[in-house]
Design a protein around this motif. Sequence first.
Motif, PDB file in Angstrom:
ATOM      1  N   ALA A 113     -20.946  38.035   8.221  1.00  0.00           N
ATOM      2  CA  ALA A 113     -21.040  38.898   7.042  1.00  0.00           C
ATOM      3  C   ALA A 113     -20.633  38.133   5.784  1.00  0.00           C
ATOM      4  N   ASP A 114     -19.614  37.288   5.904  1.00  0.00           N
ATOM      5  CA  ASP A 114     -19.206  36.473   4.754  1.00  0.00           C
ATOM      6  C   ASP A 114     -20.277  35.461   4.381  1.00  0.00           C
ATOM      7  N   VAL A 115     -20.886  34.841   5.403  1.00  0.00           N
ATOM      8  CA  VAL A 115     -21.951  33.860   5.150  1.00  0.00           C
ATOM      9  C   VAL A 115     -23.150  34.538   4.483  1.00  0.00           C
ATOM     10  N   MET A 116     -23.439  35.761   4.924  1.00  0.00           N
ATOM     11  CA  MET A 116     -24.566  36.503   4.352  1.00  0.00           C
ATOM     12  C   MET A 116     -24.197  37.179   3.031  1.00  0.00           C
ATOM     13  N   ARG A 117     -22.938  37.024   2.614  1.00  0.00           N
ATOM     14  CA  ARG A 117     -22.426  37.572   1.356  1.00  0.00           C
ATOM     15  C   ARG A 117     -22.546  39.097   1.278  1.00  0.00           C
ATOM     16  N   LEU A 118     -22.253  39.741   2.426  1.00  0.00           N
ATOM     17  CA  LEU A 118     -22.197  41.198   2.407  1.00  0.00           C
ATOM     18  C   LEU A 118     -20.937  41.625   1.670  1.00  0.00           C
ATOM     19  N   LEU A 176     -23.086  49.440   3.818  1.00  0.00           N
ATOM     20  CA  LEU A 176     -23.754  48.324   4.487  1.00  0.00           C
ATOM     21  C   LEU A 176     -22.782  47.537   5.365  1.00  0.00           C
ATOM     22  N   ARG A 177     -21.614  47.268   4.846  1.00  0.00           N
ATOM     23  CA  ARG A 177     -20.623  46.508   5.619  1.00  0.00           C
ATOM     24  C   ARG A 177     -20.096  47.318   6.800  1.00  0.00           C
ATOM     25  N   LEU A 178     -19.903  48.631   6.620  1.00  0.00           N
ATOM     26  CA  LEU A 178     -19.468  49.469   7.735  1.00  0.00           C
ATOM     27  C   LEU A 178     -20.527  49.511   8.829  1.00  0.00           C
ATOM     28  N   ALA A 179     -21.792  49.603   8.447  1.00  0.00           N
ATOM     29  CA  ALA A 179     -22.873  49.594   9.436  1.00  0.00           C
ATOM     30  C   ALA A 179     -22.915  48.257  10.169  1.00  0.00           C
ATOM     31  N   TRP A 180     -22.715  47.176   9.449  1.00  0.00           N
ATOM     32  CA  TRP A 180     -22.678  45.844  10.050  1.00  0.00           C
ATOM     33  C   TRP A 180     -21.529  45.745  11.057  1.00  0.00           C
ATOM     34  N   ASP A 181     -20.359  46.184  10.650  1.00  0.00           N
ATOM     35  CA  ASP A 181     -19.199  46.140  11.538  1.00  0.00           C
ATOM     36  C   ASP A 181     -19.375  47.055  12.748  1.00  0.00           C
ATOM     37  N   LEU A 182     -20.024  48.184  12.549  1.00  0.00           N
ATOM     38  CA  LEU A 182     -20.302  49.089  13.666  1.00  0.00           C
ATOM     39  C   LEU A 182     -21.213  48.419  14.684  1.00  0.00           C
TER      40      LEU A 182
END
Length: 128
Positions: free
Chosen positions: A28-33, A39-45
């Motif tokens: 997520a950091d590399v993709m600059r989320l 969006l970040r919560l969905a990614w973490d989920l």
Amino acid sequence: MPLLRALLILAAALAGVPAFNALGGALADVMRLPAGGTLRLAWDLGWLLLSAFVAVWLPARGSPLWPRALALALAGLWIAAAVWAAWNLESDFPTWFVAAVLIGVPIAASAAVAVGARGRRVAPPVVR
């Protein structure tokens, strides 16, 4: 020797959970989320569900002793952790996230047990 291998697989499954979540955070950091937001919560989920799947699938597929029992025990642990998190953290997260955790974790864990056991032939342990 099979007992040691089963314990090592169980340890790898448990150690894989924070490793998968750390990998998801790094990507997520590399993709600059952004650090917060939907969006970040969905990614973490997604990474949470993936780590639940892998943690349950690994013993179901690779353990030489009690593969289904170990996988079901880990699935129960994941489901209990999801219920605990929903009970204690509901006000900190949006309702959709809490609902997705409560629905997604049992589905991911059940799918992992089914996929891990599919096509697996376990020979009975040899008693000497």
